[in-house]
Write a protein that holds these residues in place. Structure first.
Motif, PDB file in Angstrom:
ATOM      1  N   THR A  45       1.208  -1.164   0.049  1.00  0.00           N
ATOM      2  CA  THR A  45      -0.066   0.121  -0.290  1.00  0.00           C
ATOM      3  C   THR A  45       0.953   1.191  -0.205  1.00  0.00           C
ATOM      4  N   GLN A  49      -3.160   6.077   0.368  1.00  0.00           N
ATOM      5  CA  GLN A  49      -4.235   5.192   0.612  1.00  0.00           C
ATOM      6  C   GLN A  49      -4.565   4.648   2.521  1.00  0.00           C
ATOM      7  N   LEU A  50      -3.374   4.220   3.405  1.00  0.00           N
ATOM      8  CA  LEU A  50      -3.460   4.590   4.442  1.00  0.00           C
ATOM      9  C   LEU A  50      -4.205   5.746   5.082  1.00  0.00           C
ATOM     10  N   ALA A  53      -7.601   6.039   4.545  1.00  0.00           N
ATOM     11  CA  ALA A  53      -8.748   4.535   5.168  1.00  0.00           C
ATOM     12  C   ALA A  53      -8.779   5.682   6.285  1.00  0.00           C
ATOM     13  N   SER A  56     -10.918   7.948   6.693  1.00  0.00           N
ATOM     14  CA  SER A  56     -12.350   7.770   6.768  1.00  0.00           C
ATOM     15  C   SER A  56     -13.237   6.792   7.241  1.00  0.00           C
ATOM     16  N   ALA A  57     -12.538   6.205   8.638  1.00  0.00           N
ATOM     17  CA  ALA A  57     -12.902   5.707   9.900  1.00  0.00           C
ATOM     18  C   ALA A  57     -12.872   7.054  10.479  1.00  0.00           C
ATOM     19  N   THR A  81     -16.091   7.237   0.308  1.00  0.00           N
ATOM     20  CA  THR A  81     -15.126   7.202  -0.447  1.00  0.00           C
ATOM     21  C   THR A  81     -13.951   8.532  -0.104  1.00  0.00           C
ATOM     22  N   THR A  82     -13.073   7.872   0.549  1.00  0.00           N
ATOM     23  CA  THR A  82     -11.994   9.242   0.348  1.00  0.00           C
ATOM     24  C   THR A  82     -10.812   9.415  -0.390  1.00  0.00           C
TER      25      THR A  82
END
Length: 139
Positions: A45, A49-50, A53, A56-57, A81-82
């Motif tokens: 990754t 991307q991290l 994630a 978003s969380a 969606t981020t």
């Protein structure tokens, strides 16, 4: 800038000298991932991307807290969606973000209130405020 008065959690991650093409491991063993530069054939990754994630969380949790404070029941299928863009400008590398929030069945005005509260309270949103372009859309 306000300082933290009470630390609730500290994430500790060690990343190898490979940086974007290295390995990241948390000291508690819960995270152990290969990293690859965006757009390469690597299997890992990447930091963007991290970030997407994590943001978003956190943002969805902030929406849940806002809905509880507003006494609004959320449907089970909320999500988002981020997009995190990595690009360049005359200052070098830069990030920007687009957050697309799905709150099906929630009236638009109520959804906007929850998103506004979440954006004001989410630590990732606070981190980005005034530093990168952020667009939030209710879809």
């Amino acid at each position: 800038m306000k300082s933290i008065e009470k630390v609730l959690y500290t994430a500790v991650v060690e990343t190898s000298a490979g940086g974007r093409d290295g390995v990241a491991r948390s000291t508690d063993g819960r995270l152990d991932i290969a990293l690859s530069s965006p757009g390469t054939s690597g299997t890992g990754t990447n930091p963007e991307q991290l970030l997407a994630a994590g943001w978003s969380a956190c943002f969805l949790s902030a929406i849940r807290l806002a809905s509880q404070a507003m006494k609004v029941e959320l449907p089970a299928d909320i999500g988002m969606t981020t997009n995190i863009d990595l690009g360049t400008n005359d200052d070098g590398y830069q990030l920007q973000a687009q957050l697309q929030v799905r709150l099906p069945g929630v009236p638009r005005e109520v959804a906007q209130q929850m998103v506004d509260i979440a954006h004001a309270s989410c630590p990732y949103s606070k981190l980005s405020r005034g530093n990168i372009d952020v667009t939030i859309t209710i879809v």
